[in-house]
Write a protein that holds these residues in place. Structure first.
Motif, PDB file in Angstrom:
ATOM      1  N   GLN A  25      11.731   6.959 -17.534  1.00 35.71           N
ATOM      2  CA  GLN A  25      12.159   7.651 -18.741  1.00 35.71           C
ATOM      3  C   GLN A  25      13.668   7.754 -18.764  1.00 35.71           C
ATOM      4  O   GLN A  25      14.312   7.974 -17.748  1.00 35.71           O
ATOM      5  CB  GLN A  25      11.557   9.068 -18.790  1.00 35.71           C
ATOM      6  CG  GLN A  25      10.053   9.083 -18.902  1.00 35.71           C
ATOM      7  CD  GLN A  25       9.597   8.500 -20.225  1.00 35.71           C
ATOM      8  OE1 GLN A  25      10.263   8.663 -21.233  1.00 35.71           O
ATOM      9  NE2 GLN A  25       8.475   7.837 -20.219  1.00 35.71           N
ATOM     10  N   ALA A  26      14.234   7.551 -19.944  1.00 41.88           N
ATOM     11  CA  ALA A  26      15.686   7.630 -20.077  1.00 41.88           C
ATOM     12  C   ALA A  26      16.147   9.060 -19.885  1.00 41.88           C
ATOM     13  O   ALA A  26      15.516   9.997 -20.350  1.00 41.88           O
ATOM     14  CB  ALA A  26      16.116   7.129 -21.461  1.00 41.88           C
ATOM     15  N   GLN A  67      16.348  -0.314 -18.703  1.00 45.03           N
ATOM     16  CA  GLN A  67      15.810   1.033 -18.625  1.00 45.03           C
ATOM     17  C   GLN A  67      16.130   1.685 -17.291  1.00 45.03           C
ATOM     18  O   GLN A  67      16.395   2.887 -17.206  1.00 45.03           O
ATOM     19  CB  GLN A  67      14.299   1.011 -18.860  1.00 45.03           C
ATOM     20  CG  GLN A  67      13.915   0.635 -20.275  1.00 45.03           C
ATOM     21  CD  GLN A  67      12.493   1.024 -20.611  1.00 45.03           C
ATOM     22  OE1 GLN A  67      11.952   1.987 -20.079  1.00 45.03           O
ATOM     23  NE2 GLN A  67      11.866   0.272 -21.489  1.00 45.03           N
ATOM     24  N   ARG A  98      17.610   4.897 -27.148  1.00 41.71           N
ATOM     25  CA  ARG A  98      16.571   4.850 -26.113  1.00 41.71           C
ATOM     26  C   ARG A  98      15.596   3.705 -26.319  1.00 41.71           C
ATOM     27  O   ARG A  98      14.939   3.264 -25.379  1.00 41.71           O
ATOM     28  CB  ARG A  98      15.793   6.171 -26.099  1.00 41.71           C
ATOM     29  CG  ARG A  98      16.618   7.375 -25.707  1.00 41.71           C
ATOM     30  CD  ARG A  98      15.724   8.601 -25.605  1.00 41.71           C
ATOM     31  NE  ARG A  98      16.485   9.807 -25.372  1.00 41.71           N
ATOM     32  CZ  ARG A  98      15.939  11.001 -25.248  1.00 41.71           C
ATOM     33  NH1 ARG A  98      14.626  11.143 -25.333  1.00 41.71           N
ATOM     34  NH2 ARG A  98      16.688  12.067 -25.030  1.00 41.71           N
ATOM     35  N   GLU A 101      18.334  12.333 -20.460  1.00 40.74           N
ATOM     36  CA  GLU A 101      18.964  12.913 -21.629  1.00 40.74           C
ATOM     37  C   GLU A 101      20.478  12.838 -21.476  1.00 40.74           C
ATOM     38  O   GLU A 101      21.023  12.965 -20.391  1.00 40.74           O
ATOM     39  CB  GLU A 101      18.556  14.395 -21.776  1.00 40.74           C
ATOM     40  CG  GLU A 101      17.089  14.598 -22.101  1.00 40.74           C
ATOM     41  CD  GLU A 101      16.788  14.189 -23.526  1.00 40.74           C
ATOM     42  OE1 GLU A 101      17.731  14.063 -24.324  1.00 40.74           O
ATOM     43  OE2 GLU A 101      15.616  13.974 -23.823  1.00 40.74           O
ATOM     44  N   ARG A 144      19.811   2.762 -17.308  1.00 39.85           N
ATOM     45  CA  ARG A 144      20.252   3.684 -18.345  1.00 39.85           C
ATOM     46  C   ARG A 144      20.759   5.019 -17.789  1.00 39.85           C
ATOM     47  O   ARG A 144      21.819   5.503 -18.216  1.00 39.85           O
ATOM     48  CB  ARG A 144      19.126   3.915 -19.359  1.00 39.85           C
ATOM     49  CG  ARG A 144      19.531   4.867 -20.485  1.00 39.85           C
ATOM     50  CD  ARG A 144      18.479   4.959 -21.560  1.00 39.85           C
ATOM     51  NE  ARG A 144      18.538   3.805 -22.453  1.00 39.85           N
ATOM     52  CZ  ARG A 144      17.572   2.921 -22.603  1.00 39.85           C
ATOM     53  NH1 ARG A 144      16.453   3.043 -21.900  1.00 39.85           N
ATOM     54  NH2 ARG A 144      17.695   1.913 -23.434  1.00 39.85           N
TER      55      ARG A 144
END
Length: 497
Positions: free
Chosen positions: A28-29, A225, A79, A31, A228
Motif C-alpha cells: 500500500q502506498a 509501488q 496512487r 500517505e 513509492r
C-alpha cells in the motif's frame, strides 16, 4: 510453480531492492507526509539577463531530466499511476506502420522455417532476445536460477545445433514457457498456460514476446509501488533540486508563475479595499478563510496571495492564460478538479432550484436526487412522475414554466443561484488549502446533496496543493518578497508557507 529446491522469490516486499518475482499483492502506498515547507536555503531566482541559447545536446538532456522529474512526481501524487502498454487507434498511421512491419518480420520468419533446410537466423535472434528479457526479470540474488537459464539457453550451443540442423525449437519453447510460468505474476498464469497449446512455432514465438512484454510491465509497476514510500519521503527535496537545476539552464522558467502571483495579489488587494472585514463576500469569487489579509493596508499577505492563486486555478481559461510553470505537472489533475467543480455546481444548483419549487418533502424522497442529474425537460419529466408516484398534486402550468426556466438559466454564468452555489463550493474548497483542514466536514448551506462528491474533490485538490506548496513554497515566497510586496517588509515570522 518452482520445483522443490528451486530458488523461490520471497513474499516480503518491504525492501525496494527485493521486489518479488511473483507479487501477490502490492504494498500500500504511504500517505503523503504533512508539515510545512522544509527549511531550505533561499532559491536562486533568475536574473534579468537574457538566457543563453542551449545546444541540441543540452536541450535533449534537459528534456530527459524533466521527464524523470515528471515520472517521480506522478508516482508520488498519483496512487493509481502505472505504466501501460501504448495502444494506437486501429486506423492511425502508427498502428498501420507497426502492423505492417510486424507482419513482414513474422512472414519472413515463417518462410525461413519452411525452407529446406530451415534457416534459423531470425529464430536465433529471437531466442537471444527472449533470454535477455527473462534474465532482466531476475533479482541479483537469484544466481542459481540465472545459471540454469544461461545453461538451458546457451546461445553458442544453440547456434551450433542450428548449423547442424538439430535445433529443437519445441523443446526450447517449452523450457521458456516453464520459466515464464515460474516468474510471472498470478494475473499472467492463464496467458502463459494458454501458450502451451499453441503448436505453430512462429505464432508461439510471437505470443511469447507479447506475454513477456506484459511481464516486464508488471515488474516495473510493482517496483514503482514498492519504491513509492521511499519517493514520498524524498520527493520534496528531489523536485526542488531538479527544478533549481532547470532554472539555471532556463532562467525564464518562472515568468508565468510570477504573472500568476501578480494577478492573485491584485485580486486580494482589491478584495481587502472593498471589504476588509469580509473578504469572503466581496471582491474575488474565490474566498480565502485561511491566510486572509491580516493588515489594514492594501499590501496583501504572502499566504493570502498564494491561496488566491491556487483558487484561481479552478477558474482557469485554457488558451487565454498561461499555466504557472510550477504547476504544469499537475495541470491535467487540476483541470479535472475544475471540471468536477463545475459539474457539482450545476448539479447542486439544479437540486436547489427543484427543492425550492417542489418542496422539501419531495426533495428528500428516496432516489429523487439521482433522478435530477439531467437538465431542463428531463428534470421536469422526472419531477412530474415522482409527484404522481408519491401522491402529490401535479405541477401547475406556472410551476412547470418556472422550474424549466430556472433550470435553463443555470447555464448562464451570471445566474444568481449558480453564482451562490459556486461561491459556496469555492469557499469550502479554500478551507482545504491547509493540510490541517483536510478532514473538515462543515458544509455550507445547500451543498448537503453533493457532500460525498465534494469531500472527495476537496481531498484531491488539497493533496495536490499541499505537495505543490511544499516543493515550490520557497520560490513563491521569494517572488512575493521581491516583486509583489514591492520592497515592503513582510510580516514577522513569514519565512515559509
Amino acid at each position: 510453480m518452482p520445483n522443490p529446491g528451486e530458488e523461490t522469490p520471497p513474499s516480503d516486499c518491504s525492501d525496494p531492492e527485493s521486489v518479488p518475482c511473483r507479487p501477490r499483492k502490492a504494498r500500500q502506498a504511504q500517505e503523503s507526509h504533512d508539515g510545512d515547507v522544509p527549511s531550505l536555503c533561499p532559491p536562486q531566482l533568475p536574473t534579468s539577463s537574457p538566457p543563453r541559447v542551449l545546444s541540441m545536446a543540452e536541450l535533449l538532456e534537459t528534456a530527459q531530466e524533466v521527464s524523470k522529474m515528471t515520472i517521480a512526481h506522478e508516482i508520488v501524487v498519483n496512487r493509481d499511476f502505472k505504466l501501460q502498454e501504448v495502444n494506437f487507434s486501429p486506423n492511425s498511421l502508427e498502428s498501420r506502420v507497426k502492423e505492417t512491419l510486424h507482419k513482414a518480420f513474422w512472414d519472413s520468419l515463417k518462410e525461413q522455417l519452411s525452407a529446406s533446410p530451415p534457416d534459423y537466423t531470425h529464430v536465433i535472434q529471437l531466442l537471444q532476445e527472449i533470454k535477455e528479457t527473462i534474465l532482466s526479470l531476475l533479482l541479483p540474488r537469484h544466481s542459481r536460477l540465472r545459471g540454469q537459464i544461461e545453461e538451458a539457453l546457451d546461445m553458442e550451443l544453440i547456434r551450433q545445433e542450428a548449423e547442424h540442423g538439430a535445433l529443437d525449437i519445441p523443446n526450447l519453447t517449452m523450457y521458456i514457457l516453464g520459466t515464464m510460468a515460474m516468474l510471472c505474476a498470478p494475473v499472467r498464469d492463464e496467458e502463459v498456460q494458454r501458450l502451451r497449446g499453441v503448436t505453430d512455432p512462429v505464432q508461439l514465438l510471437r505470443e511469447i514476446f507479447q506475454v513477456l512484454d506484459l511481464m516486464k510491465m508488471d515488474m516495473v509497476n510493482f517496483t514503482i509501488q514498492s519504491l513509492r514510500p521511499h519517493l514520498q519521503d524524498h520527493s520534496v527535496q528531489y523536485e526542488q533540486k531538479k527544478f533549481q537545476e532547470l532554472l539555471v539552464k532556463l532562467p525564464n522558467s518562472l515568468d508565468h508563475t510570477t504573472e500568476w502571483l501578480h494577478k492573485a495579489a491584485a485580486e486580494v488587494s482589491a478584495s481587502s479595499l472593498s471589504s476588509p472585514s469580509h473578504p469572503e463576500v466581496h471582491g474575488s469569487p474565490a474566498p480565502l478563510s485561511r491566510g486572509a489579509v491580516s493588515r489594514s493596508s492594501s499590501t496583501p499577505s504572502p499566504m493570502s496571495v498564494l491561496n488566491q492563486g491556487y483558487m484561481n486555478l479552478l477558474r482557469w481559461e485554457p488558451g487565454i492564460e498561461k499555466y504557472p510553470e510550477t504547476l504544469l505537472m499537475d495541470q491535467a489533475r487540476l483541470q479535472e478538479v475544475q471540471l468536477q467543480v463545475n459539474q457539482l455546481t450545476i448539479i447542486a444548483a439544479v437540486l436547489l432550484v427543484s427543492s425550492s419549487v417542489c418542496g422539501s418533502a419531495l426533495f428528500s424522497s428516496p432516489g429523487f436526487r439521482e433522478a435530477l442529474l439531467d437538465i431542463s425537460n428531463h428534470v421536469h419529466q422526472e419531477v412530474s412522475e415522482s409527484l404522481l408516484q408519491l401522491g402529490y398534486p401535479a405541477f401547475t402550468s406556472d410551476k412547470s414554466a418556472s422550474l424549466k426556466g430556472q433550470i435553463r438559466s443555470i447555464a448562464e454564468e451570471d445566474n444568481a443561484v449558480r453564482s451562490v452555489i459556486e461561491q459556496r463550493i469555492h469557499s469550502f474548497l479554500s478551507l482545504h488549502l491547509s493540510p490541517s483542514a483536510q478532514n473538515s466536514r462543515s458544509l455550507p448551506k445547500g451543498l448537503a446533496p453533493i457532500q460525498e462528491e465534494l469531500l472527495e474533490v476537496s481531498h484531491r485538490f488539497g493533496s495536490v496543493i499541499h505537495h505543490n506548496r511544499q516543493v515550490y513554497g520557497p520560490y513563491y515566497l521569494a517572488i512575493l518578497k521581491k516583486v509583489v510586496l514591492l520592497g515592503t517588509e513582510p510580516e514577522a515570522g513569514i519565512d515559509s508557507f
